[in-house]
Enzyme design. Sequence first.
Site, PDB file in Angstrom:
ATOM      1  N   GLY A 164      45.737  59.082 -51.595  1.00 54.35           N
ATOM      2  CA  GLY A 164      45.036  58.661 -52.915  1.00 54.35           C
ATOM      3  C   GLY A 164      44.036  57.612 -52.840  1.00 54.35           C
ATOM      4  O   GLY A 164      43.839  56.603 -53.382  1.00 54.35           O
ATOM      5  N   ALA A 165      42.881  58.255 -52.023  1.00 51.42           N
ATOM      6  CA  ALA A 165      42.064  57.387 -51.678  1.00 51.42           C
ATOM      7  C   ALA A 165      40.341  57.576 -52.338  1.00 51.42           C
ATOM      8  O   ALA A 165      39.469  57.459 -51.750  1.00 51.42           O
ATOM      9  CB  ALA A 165      41.534  57.267 -50.022  1.00 51.42           C
TER      10      ALA A 165
ATOM     11  N   ARG B  67      39.595  56.317 -55.173  1.00 52.27           N
ATOM     12  CA  ARG B  67      39.073  55.246 -55.565  1.00 52.27           C
ATOM     13  C   ARG B  67      40.042  54.115 -55.304  1.00 52.27           C
ATOM     14  O   ARG B  67      40.980  54.155 -54.465  1.00 52.27           O
ATOM     15  CB  ARG B  67      39.024  55.469 -57.154  1.00 52.27           C
ATOM     16  CG  ARG B  67      40.400  55.684 -57.651  1.00 52.27           C
ATOM     17  CD  ARG B  67      40.428  55.722 -59.264  1.00 52.27           C
ATOM     18  NE  ARG B  67      41.504  55.324 -59.926  1.00 52.27           N
ATOM     19  CZ  ARG B  67      42.311  56.177 -60.748  1.00 52.27           C
ATOM     20  NH1 ARG B  67      41.581  57.218 -61.079  1.00 52.27           N
ATOM     21  NH2 ARG B  67      43.480  55.671 -60.932  1.00 52.27           N
TER      22      ARG B  67
ATOM     23  N   ASN C 156      48.549  66.976 -53.937  1.00 53.30           N
ATOM     24  CA  ASN C 156      49.640  66.208 -54.855  1.00 53.30           C
ATOM     25  C   ASN C 156      50.614  65.528 -53.801  1.00 53.30           C
ATOM     26  O   ASN C 156      51.328  66.368 -53.275  1.00 53.30           O
ATOM     27  CB  ASN C 156      50.213  66.921 -55.671  1.00 53.30           C
ATOM     28  CG  ASN C 156      51.450  66.172 -56.518  1.00 53.30           C
ATOM     29  OD1 ASN C 156      51.731  64.999 -56.298  1.00 53.30           O
ATOM     30  ND2 ASN C 156      52.170  66.891 -57.704  1.00 53.30           N
TER      31      ASN C 156
ATOM     32  N   ASN D  83      49.282  55.420 -49.648  1.00 55.63           N
ATOM     33  CA  ASN D  83      48.636  54.599 -50.620  1.00 55.63           C
ATOM     34  C   ASN D  83      48.806  54.975 -52.234  1.00 55.63           C
ATOM     35  O   ASN D  83      48.895  54.386 -53.300  1.00 55.63           O
ATOM     36  CB  ASN D  83      47.020  54.125 -50.451  1.00 55.63           C
ATOM     37  CG  ASN D  83      46.499  53.771 -51.615  1.00 55.63           C
ATOM     38  OD1 ASN D  83      46.447  52.522 -51.578  1.00 55.63           O
ATOM     39  ND2 ASN D  83      45.504  54.335 -52.043  1.00 55.63           N
TER      40      ASN D  83
ATOM     41  N   SER E  46      54.492  46.455 -53.026  1.00 56.15           N
ATOM     42  CA  SER E  46      53.816  45.673 -53.930  1.00 56.15           C
ATOM     43  C   SER E  46      54.796  44.455 -54.022  1.00 56.15           C
ATOM     44  O   SER E  46      56.138  44.335 -53.582  1.00 56.15           O
ATOM     45  CB  SER E  46      53.841  46.309 -55.339  1.00 56.15           C
ATOM     46  OG  SER E  46      53.798  45.238 -56.568  1.00 56.15           O
TER      47      SER E  46
ATOM     48  N   TYR F 201      58.797  51.441 -61.300  1.00 55.72           N
ATOM     49  CA  TYR F 201      57.715  50.992 -60.042  1.00 55.72           C
ATOM     50  C   TYR F 201      58.198  50.214 -59.131  1.00 55.72           C
ATOM     51  O   TYR F 201      57.980  50.196 -57.834  1.00 55.72           O
ATOM     52  CB  TYR F 201      56.494  50.216 -60.981  1.00 55.72           C
ATOM     53  CG  TYR F 201      55.445  49.923 -60.081  1.00 55.72           C
ATOM     54  CD1 TYR F 201      54.467  50.983 -59.624  1.00 55.72           C
ATOM     55  CD2 TYR F 201      54.918  48.647 -59.544  1.00 55.72           C
ATOM     56  CE1 TYR F 201      53.299  50.676 -58.834  1.00 55.72           C
ATOM     57  CE2 TYR F 201      53.970  48.408 -58.864  1.00 55.72           C
ATOM     58  CZ  TYR F 201      53.215  49.448 -58.570  1.00 55.72           C
ATOM     59  OH  TYR F 201      51.665  49.112 -57.856  1.00 55.72           O
TER      60      TYR F 201
ATOM     61  N   LYS G 168      58.613  50.752 -54.993  1.00 53.54           N
ATOM     62  CA  LYS G 168      58.212  49.854 -54.192  1.00 53.54           C
ATOM     63  C   LYS G 168      58.856  48.964 -53.003  1.00 53.54           C
ATOM     64  O   LYS G 168      58.606  48.887 -51.848  1.00 53.54           O
ATOM     65  CB  LYS G 168      57.037  48.704 -54.650  1.00 53.54           C
ATOM     66  CG  LYS G 168      55.848  49.398 -55.591  1.00 53.54           C
ATOM     67  CD  LYS G 168      55.121  50.153 -54.825  1.00 53.54           C
ATOM     68  CE  LYS G 168      53.838  50.659 -55.175  1.00 53.54           C
ATOM     69  NZ  LYS G 168      52.884  51.706 -54.479  1.00 53.54           N
TER      70      LYS G 168
ATOM     71  N   ILE H  26      45.756  43.133 -57.767  1.00 51.55           N
ATOM     72  CA  ILE H  26      44.383  43.468 -57.205  1.00 51.55           C
ATOM     73  C   ILE H  26      43.535  44.075 -58.224  1.00 51.55           C
ATOM     74  O   ILE H  26      44.088  44.790 -59.083  1.00 51.55           O
ATOM     75  CB  ILE H  26      44.653  44.590 -56.116  1.00 51.55           C
ATOM     76  CG1 ILE H  26      45.740  43.737 -55.195  1.00 51.55           C
ATOM     77  CG2 ILE H  26      43.276  44.646 -55.430  1.00 51.55           C
ATOM     78  CD1 ILE H  26      45.383  42.702 -54.245  1.00 51.55           C
TER      79      ILE H  26
HETATM   80  P1  NAI Z   1      44.361  53.509 -58.663  1.00 51.09           P
HETATM   81  O1  NAI Z   1      45.074  53.777 -59.805  1.00 51.09           O
HETATM   82  O2  NAI Z   1      42.907  53.003 -58.735  1.00 51.09           O
HETATM   83  O3  NAI Z   1      44.187  54.575 -57.341  1.00 51.09           O
HETATM   84  C1  NAI Z   1      45.392  55.194 -56.925  1.00 51.09           C
HETATM   85  C2  NAI Z   1      44.786  56.611 -56.437  1.00 51.09           C
HETATM   86  O4  NAI Z   1      46.028  57.492 -56.412  1.00 51.09           O
HETATM   87  C3  NAI Z   1      44.077  57.330 -57.501  1.00 51.09           C
HETATM   88  O5  NAI Z   1      42.878  57.754 -56.839  1.00 51.09           O
HETATM   89  C4  NAI Z   1      44.709  58.551 -57.798  1.00 51.09           C
HETATM   90  O6  NAI Z   1      44.209  59.709 -58.477  1.00 51.09           O
HETATM   91  C5  NAI Z   1      45.786  58.850 -56.544  1.00 51.09           C
HETATM   92  N1  NAI Z   1      46.942  59.589 -56.948  1.00 51.09           N
HETATM   93  C6  NAI Z   1      47.833  59.210 -57.899  1.00 51.09           C
HETATM   94  N2  NAI Z   1      48.821  60.184 -57.906  1.00 51.09           N
HETATM   95  C7  NAI Z   1      48.480  61.029 -57.033  1.00 51.09           C
HETATM   96  C8  NAI Z   1      49.315  61.907 -56.186  1.00 51.09           C
HETATM   97  N3  NAI Z   1      50.417  62.478 -56.920  1.00 51.09           N
HETATM   98  N4  NAI Z   1      48.647  62.679 -54.988  1.00 51.09           N
HETATM   99  C9  NAI Z   1      47.529  62.088 -54.681  1.00 51.09           C
HETATM  100  N5  NAI Z   1      46.979  60.925 -55.073  1.00 51.09           N
HETATM  101  C10 NAI Z   1      47.406  60.403 -56.209  1.00 51.09           C
HETATM  102  O7  NAI Z   1      45.352  52.420 -57.880  1.00 51.09           O
HETATM  103  P2  NAI Z   1      44.999  50.978 -56.811  1.00 51.09           P
HETATM  104  O8  NAI Z   1      45.413  50.052 -57.598  1.00 51.09           O
HETATM  105  O9  NAI Z   1      43.986  51.491 -56.136  1.00 51.09           O
HETATM  106  O10 NAI Z   1      46.540  51.330 -56.033  1.00 51.09           O
HETATM  107  C11 NAI Z   1      46.846  51.727 -54.808  1.00 51.09           C
HETATM  108  C12 NAI Z   1      48.122  51.502 -54.506  1.00 51.09           C
HETATM  109  O11 NAI Z   1      48.450  50.246 -54.413  1.00 51.09           O
HETATM  110  C13 NAI Z   1      49.290  51.988 -55.154  1.00 51.09           C
HETATM  111  O12 NAI Z   1      50.313  52.609 -54.374  1.00 51.09           O
HETATM  112  C14 NAI Z   1      49.564  50.754 -56.144  1.00 51.09           C
HETATM  113  O13 NAI Z   1      50.947  51.284 -56.584  1.00 51.09           O
HETATM  114  C15 NAI Z   1      49.475  49.865 -55.139  1.00 51.09           C
HETATM  115  N6  NAI Z   1      49.475  48.480 -55.677  1.00 51.09           N
HETATM  116  C16 NAI Z   1      48.315  48.107 -56.526  1.00 51.09           C
HETATM  117  C17 NAI Z   1      48.156  46.764 -57.000  1.00 51.09           C
HETATM  118  C18 NAI Z   1      47.207  46.514 -57.879  1.00 51.09           C
HETATM  119  O14 NAI Z   1      47.254  45.474 -58.426  1.00 51.09           O
HETATM  120  N7  NAI Z   1      46.314  47.199 -58.162  1.00 51.09           N
HETATM  121  C19 NAI Z   1      49.262  45.880 -56.595  1.00 51.09           C
HETATM  122  C20 NAI Z   1      50.046  46.285 -55.762  1.00 51.09           C
HETATM  123  C21 NAI Z   1      50.432  47.530 -55.351  1.00 51.09           C
END
Ligand code: NAI
Length: 248
Positions: free
Chosen positions: A13-14, A16, A64, A91, A143, A156, A160, A189
């Site tokens: 999931g990188a 973005r 996926n 991630n 998280s 969620y 986590k 974040i």
């Molecule tokens: P984001 O929504 O900006 O990025 C998540 C990425 O995962 C996206 O590129 C999306 O397309 C991809 N994704 C979603 N479902 C997928 C799947 N089935 N297979 C492959 N890729 C998939 O989220 P963010 O904020 O960058 O979060 C990244 C990680 O950090 C997540 O696990 C989130 O739960 C965790 N996190 C984020 C926090 C925050 O405040 N932003 C706080 C705590 C944890």
Amino acid sequence: MGLLNGKTAIVTGAARGIGKAIALKFASEGANVAFTDLVIDENAEKTVKEIEAFGVKAKGYASNAANFAETETVVNQIKDDFGTIDILVNNAGITKDGLMMRMSEAQWDAVIAVNLKSAFNFIHACTPIMMRQKNGSIINMASVVGVHGNAGQCNYSASKAGMIGLAKSIAQELGSRGVRANAIAPGFIITDMTAKLSDEVKEEWSKKIPLRRGGTPEDVADVATFLASDMSSYVTGQVIQVDGGMNM
Ligand code: NAI
């Protein structure tokens, strides 16, 4: 010399957000980076170019993470393309918030599948490779709500908390084989995931943060780099909170 020179990392999931920041930081420390996301579009291809600019190998794979068979296929492909897998960052994640009384089965199942089963899928596919080379670092993105819970996020938070239990169990199962597993528990974040929260909610959160700011994806990437590198070679089964001191 980079902290991750010669190593190959998978970050799920990188395309973005936090995953992208981790991919870029790893590359800046010398790692080759394979990343996955649901689709590899123009934006994801831009991420590939940004990673390559550090002089390392990079490739994005459409996959996926919640799908077991797809994950096996993509990990085999990455092994063929890169030769090895030394670091795995689980991630990929989503939110589908709601109070328990109003939460549908679909909301529950989707979040558990993407946030938790995905990590099982990738760990299952990558650990035979890591065990053979007697070296590997697995990082599960948890998280703070996985540690403390959060009203309106039972699906969620449970996913986590599962990521933490999974990392600790793998640490115990595979420590003797040279494989470490840890979890990062970010707080608030600033990414697309939190952009959807109202200003009121964001203000409430920031009042609880001693450092008085939301975190950046780079704040999380720095800790991931420590856990991925030999700087943390005696650290396994741990949860590191990256939350500006929100939860002590
Ligand atoms: P984001 O929504 O900006 O990025 C998540 C990425 O995962 C996206 O590129 C999306 O397309 C991809 N994704 C979603 N479902 C997928 C799947 N089935 N297979 C492959 N890729 C998939 O989220 P963010 O904020 O960058 O979060 C990244 C990680 O950090 C997540 O696990 C989130 O739960 C965790 N996190 C984020 C926090 C925050 O405040 N932003 C706080 C705590 C944890």
